[in-house]
Design an enzyme around this catalytic site. Structure first.
Site, PDB file in Angstrom:
ATOM      1  N   THR A   1     -46.643  28.075  -3.236  1.00 22.65           N
ATOM      2  CA  THR A   1     -45.645  27.491  -4.146  1.00 22.65           C
ATOM      3  C   THR A   1     -44.231  27.788  -3.660  1.00 22.65           C
ATOM      4  O   THR A   1     -43.981  28.830  -3.071  1.00 22.65           O
ATOM      5  CB  THR A   1     -45.821  28.000  -5.596  1.00 22.65           C
ATOM      6  OG1 THR A   1     -47.060  27.533  -6.103  1.00 22.65           O
ATOM      7  CG2 THR A   1     -44.728  27.522  -6.515  1.00 22.65           C
TER       8      THR A   1
ATOM      9  N   ARG B   1     -57.577  20.387 -10.894  1.00 20.21           N
ATOM     10  CA  ARG B   1     -57.019  21.618 -11.470  1.00 20.21           C
ATOM     11  C   ARG B   1     -55.489  21.589 -11.376  1.00 20.21           C
ATOM     12  O   ARG B   1     -54.923  21.248 -10.341  1.00 20.21           O
ATOM     13  CB  ARG B   1     -57.570  22.831 -10.718  1.00 20.21           C
ATOM     14  CG  ARG B   1     -57.018  24.183 -11.203  1.00 20.21           C
ATOM     15  CD  ARG B   1     -55.950  24.706 -10.281  1.00 20.21           C
ATOM     16  NE  ARG B   1     -55.428  26.004 -10.710  1.00 20.21           N
ATOM     17  CZ  ARG B   1     -54.310  26.537 -10.230  1.00 20.21           C
ATOM     18  NH1 ARG B   1     -53.617  25.901  -9.318  1.00 20.21           N
ATOM     19  NH2 ARG B   1     -53.871  27.696 -10.681  1.00 20.21           N
ATOM     20  N   VAL B   2     -54.830  21.907 -12.462  1.00 13.79           N
ATOM     21  CA  VAL B   2     -53.375  21.964 -12.488  1.00 13.79           C
ATOM     22  C   VAL B   2     -52.965  23.364 -12.916  1.00 13.79           C
ATOM     23  O   VAL B   2     -53.469  23.879 -13.925  1.00 13.79           O
ATOM     24  CB  VAL B   2     -52.796  20.905 -13.457  1.00 13.79           C
ATOM     25  CG1 VAL B   2     -51.293  21.056 -13.579  1.00 13.79           C
ATOM     26  CG2 VAL B   2     -53.149  19.497 -12.979  1.00 13.79           C
TER      27      VAL B   2
ATOM     28  N   ASP C   1     -49.609  26.357 -13.205  1.00 14.18           N
ATOM     29  CA  ASP C   1     -48.435  26.539 -14.058  1.00 14.18           C
ATOM     30  C   ASP C   1     -47.212  25.752 -13.597  1.00 14.18           C
ATOM     31  O   ASP C   1     -46.284  25.524 -14.388  1.00 14.18           O
ATOM     32  CB  ASP C   1     -48.059  28.022 -14.097  1.00 14.18           C
ATOM     33  CG  ASP C   1     -47.752  28.563 -12.700  1.00 14.18           C
ATOM     34  OD1 ASP C   1     -48.556  28.310 -11.776  1.00 14.18           O
ATOM     35  OD2 ASP C   1     -46.716  29.227 -12.531  1.00 14.18           O
TER      36      ASP C   1
ATOM     37  N   THR D   1     -44.339  31.847  -9.229  1.00 17.28           N
ATOM     38  CA  THR D   1     -45.408  31.622  -8.266  1.00 17.28           C
ATOM     39  C   THR D   1     -46.483  32.684  -8.464  1.00 17.28           C
ATOM     40  O   THR D   1     -46.184  33.828  -8.775  1.00 17.28           O
ATOM     41  CB  THR D   1     -44.888  31.672  -6.814  1.00 17.28           C
ATOM     42  OG1 THR D   1     -46.008  31.612  -5.916  1.00 17.28           O
ATOM     43  CG2 THR D   1     -44.092  32.929  -6.540  1.00 17.28           C
ATOM     44  N   GLY D   2     -47.709  32.275  -8.287  1.00 16.67           N
ATOM     45  CA  GLY D   2     -48.803  33.228  -8.446  1.00 16.67           C
ATOM     46  C   GLY D   2     -49.996  32.566  -9.098  1.00 16.67           C
ATOM     47  O   GLY D   2     -50.118  31.330  -9.083  1.00 16.67           O
TER      48      GLY D   2
ATOM     49  N   GLY E   1     -51.794  30.737 -11.342  1.00 18.29           N
ATOM     50  CA  GLY E   1     -51.224  29.853 -12.341  1.00 18.29           C
ATOM     51  C   GLY E   1     -51.814  29.974 -13.735  1.00 18.29           C
ATOM     52  O   GLY E   1     -51.100  29.838 -14.729  1.00 18.29           O
TER      53      GLY E   1
END
Ligand code: ASP
Length: 306
Positions: A176, A204-205, A207, A227-228, A230
């Protein structure tokens, strides 16, 4: 988990910019690529945004220019060179938000060369806040540059996917990119863009396009890009949680970052990080991951984290 925090004041020009290129473990990511290449990419992106701000441009223009540069750089997990789904495809998510409360986002965007521009278009020219898989014809009607889906694929990401699927590569599958800025007029903005997590299920979505989770901005309070992992950022509504600590508790930004990571990420066992700028232009980089790509000015020079 230990949270690493870095902070800096606004630049001498009265504006602020900080960007990230993803949180994770550097060694676990595309390890064939040298840190010097990442650093060069971060600097190029920083320059794209800082040129806008130094010329008196808006925080929104600056974060979009910064993210566009990172999307175009195949090293980073956004745009070309994005992390791939389990099917070996790229599904791009992006969002933007300005401190006056406007927001736009795209999820599973397949044809916009720069998903951040699609997100901005949604914000500025549509009645929607979030669009899923906007059709190519619609993107072209908007005047955006479109590409075939294989434009986003790189041999390095295809190898990374094989390594993850074969169990050779464990641990971090993050990436990200994002940027937050405060312009000389005091306006703030945030933008975030990603291919998601390596080997994620199609559809898949995370954050990134979820306002309040991966991206948030409110003038006089903070602009944030995350970032990370989600799912944890969505469950913890991380960006909004951080802004709320500043807004309602009066917690200084750096402490608020530490408190949000401790309250919403650590208990979930989630790895990640975020960048933030407050209403006065102070910037913070915080992460509980081993590493996080970032660039900002420390007051005298541009520093990069790789
Ligand atoms: N937060 C992104 C997602 O979950 C991935 C990342 O930042 O590494 O899609």
């Amino acid at each position: 988990m230990t949270t690493q925090l870095f902070t800096a004041p606004p630049t001498a020009g009265g504006w602020s910019l900080v960007l990230h290129g993803g949180a994770g473990g550097r060694v676990e990511e595309l390890s064939l690529e040298a840190a010097a290449d990442y650093s060069a990419g971060l600097r190029t992106a920083y320059r794209a945004g800082s040129d806008v701000l130094a010329a008196g441009g808006s925080a929104l223009d600056a974060v979009c220019a910064t993210v566009e540069a990172l999307e175009d750089d195949p090293l980073f997990n956004a745009g070309r060179g994005a992390a791939l789904t389990a099917a070996g495809t790229a599904e791009l998510d992006a969002s933007v938000m300005t401190g006056d409360g406007r927001a736009g986002a795209v999820a599973a965007c397949l044809h916009a060369r720069n998903p951040v521009h699609a997100a901005r278009h949604v914000m500025e020219h549509s009645a929607a806040v979030l669009l899923v898989a906007p059709p190519r014809a619609v993107l072209e009607d908007w005047g955006l540059t479109t590409v075939e889906r294989d434009y986003f694929l790189t041999p390095a990401r295809q190898q990374q996917l094989r390594n993850v699927q074969d169990g050779v590569l464990q641990g971090s599958r993050h990436g990200t990119v994002g940027a937050v800025a405060r312009d000389v007029h005091g306006r703030i903005a945030a933008a975030t863009s990603t291919g998601g997590m390596v080997d994620q299920t199609e559809g898949r979505v995370g954050d990134t396009p979820v306002v309040g989770a991966g991206t948030y901005a409110r003038d006089g309070v903070a602009a944030i890009s995350c970032t990370g992992h989600g799912e944890a950022f969505i469950q913890g509504v991380v960006a909004h949680d951080l802004a709320s600590r500043v807004r309602y508790l009066g917690t200084p930004l750096e402490q608020a970052v530490a408190d949000t990571v401790a309250a919403e990420l650590d208990p979930r066992g989630a790895i990640g990080g975020l960048i933030a700028v407050d209403g006065d232009g102070r910037i913070v980089v915080g992460h509980n991951s081993p590493a996080m790509f970032a660039a900002y000015s420390d007051g005298t020079q541009v520093v990069t984290h790789t």
